[in-house]
Scaffold this motif. Sequence first.
Motif, PDB file in Angstrom:
ATOM      1  N   ARG A  91       0.892  -1.081  -0.178  1.00 34.25           N
ATOM      2  CA  ARG A  91      -0.142  -0.149  -0.137  1.00 34.25           C
ATOM      3  C   ARG A  91       0.881   1.008  -0.144  1.00 34.25           C
ATOM      4  NH1 ARG A  91      -3.373  -2.443   3.632  1.00 34.25           N
ATOM      5  NH2 ARG A  91      -3.384  -1.021   5.416  1.00 34.25           N
ATOM      6  N   TYR A  92       1.935   0.507   0.655  1.00 34.86           N
ATOM      7  CA  TYR A  92       3.220   2.796   0.662  1.00 34.86           C
ATOM      8  C   TYR A  92       3.600   2.495  -0.488  1.00 34.86           C
ATOM      9  CZ  TYR A  92       2.680   2.603   5.819  1.00 34.86           C
ATOM     10  OH  TYR A  92       2.332   3.166   7.293  1.00 34.86           O
ATOM     11  N   GLY A  95       1.049   3.503  -3.120  1.00 34.77           N
ATOM     12  CA  GLY A  95       0.150   4.867  -2.668  1.00 34.77           C
ATOM     13  C   GLY A  95       1.658   6.729  -2.896  1.00 34.77           C
ATOM     14  N   ASN A  96       2.561   5.814  -2.849  1.00 32.11           N
ATOM     15  CA  ASN A  96       3.942   6.795  -2.985  1.00 32.11           C
ATOM     16  C   ASN A  96       4.337   6.675  -4.577  1.00 32.11           C
ATOM     17  OD1 ASN A  96       4.187   7.837  -0.946  1.00 32.11           O
ATOM     18  ND2 ASN A  96       5.924   5.834  -0.409  1.00 32.11           N
TER      19      ASN A  96
HETATM   20  C1  LIG Z   1       5.331   6.764   1.380  1.00 29.85           C
HETATM   21  O1  LIG Z   1       5.655   5.558   1.842  1.00 29.85           O
HETATM   22  C2  LIG Z   1       6.231   5.947   3.121  1.00 29.85           C
HETATM   23  C3  LIG Z   1       7.130   5.015   4.052  1.00 29.85           C
HETATM   24  O2  LIG Z   1       7.886   4.084   3.584  1.00 29.85           O
HETATM   25  C4  LIG Z   1       4.417   5.836   4.450  1.00 29.85           C
HETATM   26  O3  LIG Z   1       4.907   6.432   5.965  1.00 29.85           O
HETATM   27  C5  LIG Z   1       4.014   6.267   3.543  1.00 29.85           C
HETATM   28  O4  LIG Z   1       3.067   7.006   4.404  1.00 29.85           O
HETATM   29  C6  LIG Z   1       3.674   6.917   2.116  1.00 29.85           C
HETATM   30  N1  LIG Z   1       2.912   7.614   1.340  1.00 29.85           N
HETATM   31  C7  LIG Z   1       1.365   6.242   1.299  1.00 29.85           C
HETATM   32  C8  LIG Z   1       0.286   7.963   0.111  1.00 29.85           C
HETATM   33  O5  LIG Z   1       1.701   6.001   1.335  1.00 29.85           O
END
Ligand SMILES: *[C@@H]1O[C@H](CO)[C@@H](O)[C@H](O)[C@H]1NC(C)=O
Length: 391
Positions: A91-92, A95-96
């Motif tokens: 999900r991370y 999500g990124n």
């Molecule tokens: C992006 O990754 C970081 C950890 O790697 C996480 O804390 C963050 O929530 C992530 N962003 C999303 C939008 O998922």
Amino acid sequence: MKPTHKLLFVLCPMLVLGFIYYSSGKLHIHVWGQKTQFDADLTPVALTKGAEVKRTTELEADITVGRIVGSEYDKQGFLLKLDTKLPLDLRYKYGNLSEGVCKPGFAAAKMTTIYPKFNKLAPMFLDRNFKHLAVVSNYLPPFGFKTQERIIDSILTVTKSYGLGDELDSLSCKRCIIVGNGGILANKSLGSRIDDYDVVVRLNEAPVSGYGKDVGTKTTMRITYPEGAIQKPERYEKDSLFVFSAFKPLDFKWLRQMVFKEKLRGTEGFWKSVAQYVPREPTEMRILNPYFIQEAAFQFIGLPRNNGIMGKGNIPTLGTVAITMALHNCDEVAVAGFGYDMNTPHAPLHYYETVKMSAIKESWTHNISKEKEFLRKLVKANVISDLTNGI
Ligand SMILES: *[C@@H]1O[C@H](CO)[C@@H](O)[C@H](O)[C@H]1NC(C)=O
Ligand SMILES: *[C@@H]1O[C@H](CO)[C@@H](O)[C@H](O)[C@H]1NC(C)=O
Ligand SMILES: *[C@@H]1O[C@H](CO)[C@@H](O)[C@H](O)[C@H]1NC(C)=O
């Protein structure tokens, strides 16, 4: 000890072990390194294997847990709760990524959350090592290639290529769309969205020319069987792969004649007229891995096995076979033009002809309603996205 108690002591561990065996495939969602709540619950029981016997009450409690776990899945092995989320690390990761960027491994990861038995590895096309594909070597067409090995060997010797081509094969993330032939595609102007996918899969004779606005103009591959293949040579689009999907042994003979550009001798055994000539170089031809037919029929949809032989209502439609192929070979999977709405009998059945929905007959080979149940799971769980919302 009373004999009945003795019996209980023997019976209970057996039940528990039986359950563990039965459910091990379902419980071990180890692919993404996540342990489920139930894994933790069951570990102590697993340790009693053969040796220590727990107190009956404890065992009963464990069996009760077992029943709850068992009922989380349907008969096919799909989680009943289809809105299950991806593991946190994924999900991370996704999500990124920026909006619209291809998510590596997304379809397979989603599939695994609702169907833990899913194993992504299954090549799209047969190559020279096809005889090592154990799961298909013991089945006759359409579920495998048994009895057709020699003919396949001779075909693959001249086709020489077994992938999508250098450019697509080297992509680290592929977005695929399967374009069905449904009338639901008409007048939705989805053409440019469809063309945006890396891999556009079309089925049988569904035309592109003249329908570009709605169905797009790009065709990476056209999956077909003899009776479904385009018959007019001038209607084949350039630069697309001719992907052959066999449903009966005779189909391989037909393919050999098409590949070697031989005159077609007799068309007995086909259920309607077939193409006499396919204007494609052997290097532009591929044989679809029959595993996708087998997996769709028996594992995903749950059609009757019939001892692994074609029978009433046990053949998946080509569209579902193509989706199955994409789940194994694409990072993101979309579909368009799928689904019949029986409530609108006057709507067109296909986007390219005026035949109405009401013309559809009960099929002997397919089980449309069972197949739809499977496709609905994929859409509901967001494993695939359905651009025309027909599933
Ligand atoms: C992006 O990754 C970081 C950890 O790697 C996480 O804390 C963050 O929530 C992530 N962003 C999303 C939008 O998922
Ligand atoms: C699509 O639009 C054309 C032209 O307006 C019309 O003739 C046709 O019936 C429409 N088809 C559907 C399925 O709505
Ligand atoms: C489809 O499957 C359902 C449920 O298993 C069964 O009742 C029905 O007869 C099947 N239809 C065909 C055409 O085989």
